[in-house]
Structures are given as C-alpha cells and as structure tokens.
Design a protein around this motif. Sequence first.
Motif, PDB file in Angstrom:
ATOM      1  N   ILE A  60      12.750   6.170   7.932  1.00 29.23           N
ATOM      2  CA  ILE A  60      12.409   4.827   8.419  1.00 29.23           C
ATOM      3  C   ILE A  60      13.521   4.259   9.292  1.00 29.23           C
ATOM      4  CG2 ILE A  60      12.098   2.429   7.684  1.00 29.23           C
ATOM      5  CD1 ILE A  60       9.563   4.142   7.593  1.00 29.23           C
ATOM      6  N   PHE A  63      12.859   6.289  12.496  1.00 24.04           N
ATOM      7  CA  PHE A  63      11.538   6.099  13.081  1.00 24.04           C
ATOM      8  C   PHE A  63      11.418   4.731  13.759  1.00 24.04           C
ATOM      9  CE2 PHE A  63       6.929   5.081  12.460  1.00 24.04           C
ATOM     10  CZ  PHE A  63       6.383   6.163  13.135  1.00 24.04           C
ATOM     11  N   THR A  67       9.457   3.172  17.184  1.00 21.65           N
ATOM     12  CA  THR A  67       8.453   2.116  17.087  1.00 21.65           C
ATOM     13  C   THR A  67       8.767   0.947  18.003  1.00 21.65           C
ATOM     14  OG1 THR A  67       8.130   2.739  14.776  1.00 21.65           O
ATOM     15  CG2 THR A  67       7.201   0.646  15.463  1.00 21.65           C
ATOM     16  N   GLU A 211       4.627   4.529   7.569  1.00 21.31           N
ATOM     17  CA  GLU A 211       4.751   4.616   9.021  1.00 21.31           C
ATOM     18  C   GLU A 211       3.531   4.051   9.739  1.00 21.31           C
ATOM     19  OE1 GLU A 211       2.696   8.223   7.528  1.00 21.31           O
ATOM     20  OE2 GLU A 211       4.534   7.167   6.956  1.00 21.31           O
ATOM     21  N   TYR A 231      10.119  -3.072   8.561  1.00 23.19           N
ATOM     22  CA  TYR A 231      10.267  -1.712   8.053  1.00 23.19           C
ATOM     23  C   TYR A 231      11.396  -1.582   7.033  1.00 23.19           C
ATOM     24  CZ  TYR A 231       7.013   1.434  10.400  1.00 23.19           C
ATOM     25  OH  TYR A 231       5.899   2.131  10.786  1.00 23.19           O
ATOM     26  N   TYR A 373       6.037  13.654  10.348  1.00 24.17           N
ATOM     27  CA  TYR A 373       7.440  13.251  10.235  1.00 24.17           C
ATOM     28  C   TYR A 373       8.338  14.199  11.029  1.00 24.17           C
ATOM     29  CZ  TYR A 373       5.654  10.590   6.201  1.00 24.17           C
ATOM     30  OH  TYR A 373       4.942   9.754   5.385  1.00 24.17           O
ATOM     31  N   SER A 376       7.892  13.589  14.706  1.00 26.11           N
ATOM     32  CA  SER A 376       8.479  12.300  15.089  1.00 26.11           C
ATOM     33  C   SER A 376       9.996  12.395  15.212  1.00 26.11           C
ATOM     34  CB  SER A 376       8.099  11.225  14.070  1.00 26.11           C
ATOM     35  OG  SER A 376       6.722  10.957  14.096  1.00 26.11           O
TER      36      SER A 376
END
Length: 454
Positions: A60, A63, A67, A211, A231, A373, A376
């Motif tokens: 997270i 990621f 985002t 996600e 997040y 994942y 990503s």
Amino acid sequence: MSNSQPTLAKSLTGLHLWGLAVGLVISGEYFGWSYGWAAAGTLGFLITTILIAVMYTTFIFSFTELTTAIPHAGGPFAYALRAFGPLGGFVAGFATLVEFVFAPPAIALAIGAYLNVQFPGLDPKMAAVGAYIIFMALNIVGVTIAATFELFITVLAIAELLIFMGVVAPGFSFANFAANGWAGAPEFSVGAIGGIFAAIPFAIWFFLAIEGAAMAAEETKNPTRTVPIAYIAGILTLVFLAFGTMIFAGGVGDWRTLSNINDPLPQAMKAVVGESSGWLHMLVWIGLFGLIASFHGIIMGYSRQIFALGRAGYLPEVLAKIHPKFRTPYLAVLAGGAVGIAAIFSDSLIQIGGLPLTANIVTMSVFGAIIMYIVSMASLFKLRRAEPELARPFRAWGYPVVPAIALGLALVALAAMIYYNFLIFVIFLAMGVVAFGIWRLLSGGIAKEAAAST
C-alpha cells in the motif's frame, strides 16, 4: 467512446475513500480466514498472517504512488498499460477482474450463511442471489449514494468487531489459542512450515481488495491529496482488526470447531455467552454489515474494472456505457453480477480438492490479486525508470526497498499458492487464455485506449 457520452461523476471525498478502502476488505474479518487454521493451526496461521500483513503494508505504501500519479478507473490495469503496453494492461486487467468478480460470490454465500443462522428455513444461495440484486441496484443509482452507504455500514462493521473483542475477552485464554497450534503436529516441526505456506490465501483474505479504492480515484475530489490519507489510514485499521479478531476468536475454546465454517465469529461468541444471548443475536445481525460493506464495495470495484476494460477495447465496448441519469457504468455492474450468480450455483465446477465452495472461490480470487500485486510493483519500478518526470504527488516510502519487499513477498506467496492449489491455478490460466482470445478478436491485440489516456 464519443465525447458526447456522459462521464463518471467526480464527487467522492477522502472519508468516502477510507470507507471504501476498509469496507472492501472488512468482510475478510468476518469469515474466510478461519480456513487458514485448518491448513496451518492457530500458531502457524499467526505467522502466515504476520508475513501477509507486512506484504500488504509495504504494498500500500508503494501502490499509492501509482494511484495518485495515474488516477484512473482501471486502477492496476491503467498502471500496467502505461508501463508495459497493451499486453501488460491485459495481464493486470484480467488478474484484477478475476479478483473482483470471484470475491463477491464468496461473500454473498457468507451473507446467506449468516441469515440462515436466524432463519434456518432460508436457502443461503437464494439469499446470496437476493443480495446481488439489491446491491447491484444500489450501485447503479449513483456513486455518491453508494459510497455514503458504504461508509455508514463500514463504521458499523468496525464497531461490531470491537464489540466482539470486548464481549469474548473474558473467555479468552492463550492456552486455548495455542493448543494444537501447529497443523498436524503437537509442536513446531518442519511439517508445520508447509501448513504456513498452504494458509497464505486465507491470510490474504484478511486484506484482499483494499487496492480496489484506486478504481474510485477517477470519481474522487482531489485524489492526489485524499488517496494517500485514505489508504494509509485504511491499512492501519485493517491490520489492527485482523489480528484482534483472529486472536480473540481463537482463544475462547477449541478453535478447530471454527476452522471450516462461514460464520466463525458468531460461533466463537456462542462459546462465551451462550446460544440465547442478546450479544450473539446482535453479532449475527450487525455482523451482516461487515459482509455487506465488502460485497457492496467490491461490486463497485468490479464494475469500474469492467468499465475501464470495455473503454480500452479489452472487453466489448458496450460494457463501458454510462447511465445518462445516474452516471454509473450500469452494464458493467450487471455483467459482473451475472458471472457471480453463476458461480454461486456452480458447486460441481468449483468444489475442488474436497474443499468447500467458498474456500475455492477465495483461492481463485486470491490468485488474481497476487498476480495483480506483482504486475503493479513491476509497473512502479518500470515507470520510475521510464518516466522519471511523471508527477508523483505521493512517492513510495523507502523506495526501492519497501516496494521490493512487497514484490518479493508477493512472488513467494504466488509460488506457494501454485504448489498447494495447482488445479485451481490451471483453471485460472485456462480462463486467461480464453480472455486473451476474446481480446484478440475484439481489438486485434491492440487496445483502443493508448497508455497516454491514463
């Protein structure tokens, strides 16, 4: 798509996004994870959950860079498309679609199981179908209404988990939790390591789909500011709830009676307060909010993924149609629901290896998540090299170490899952081949939406 087509409404706040991030996942605290006890025992599964919690936390914090840099309804699909081109977009899009389309039927069946506790004559499968109809309709009528409802029931679900911990705390004993804590052995041994790895998909279920909030970034006000806050707060909330729920449930009696059922929390509470307690009935009723929060949120997630893939030419373009009044991808909502309802009634196809239908659906969904994942994190590294000038309002903490930890743990998880769930993985690959063929027929292998559109 024509410029005259309506666009997605940009109306969600940071609080909405936090509610969505937590709500997407919170059903994982109510059911599904206890199958991990059957595979690893309580102590073995505790180790598995620690490793997976580290994977998700590092993921997270990495990621979120993608985002905020690329706020797009396709989420991981859009990041991989930009980093690796159409084929990379296909892999990420297919994996995400499997994750989000196969998770809802498992949750719907759990909703049916919870309702069956109160109404023994109610068919859990019909209740699951009823849940699909209700929450598909709610998702169609407007994103703000849907997200506000999601926030409300998520807060109730969190409160209920805290109440559960408080009510069962007097009956908690670590001796109960640790008894027979290693699957198939009285104490830790080499054989227990296999159980720790075999339990990976059920530990992932604690956090699966967080996600998905990325898919609402295109509908969020000021996503570069609100997404990181939502997040980070979301993953911290979920880590606390996952460990609290699991440890308290496992310490109230013989945890083995909870390891292969869809309603472990009511049964754990029953061991402490008795079958006729008002606390138990409250847990069953309010506990439904946890399941509904995830079910409703994942419907929102899969619809945006189907919408984005249709808009890009990976799925039929008709699936990218937006309702002229509600400004939601209504055909995408209905298409994902049709697949989920079919899965509910496909017992003979999905019952594999003697495991319950829910366990196999969970595993299929987790395969999609893990591959997404990996793609990503690979996209994060590729874009750092290929597009150093890309605006990154939030930069991954501890780069490159933290993203590398997330990537490494995801690769280990994928290898373990393939080893212990090979037949399901073969089915996953077969579905991918079919999806690839459909894509080639639709677009000749070239997505209509170039990476620049992200």
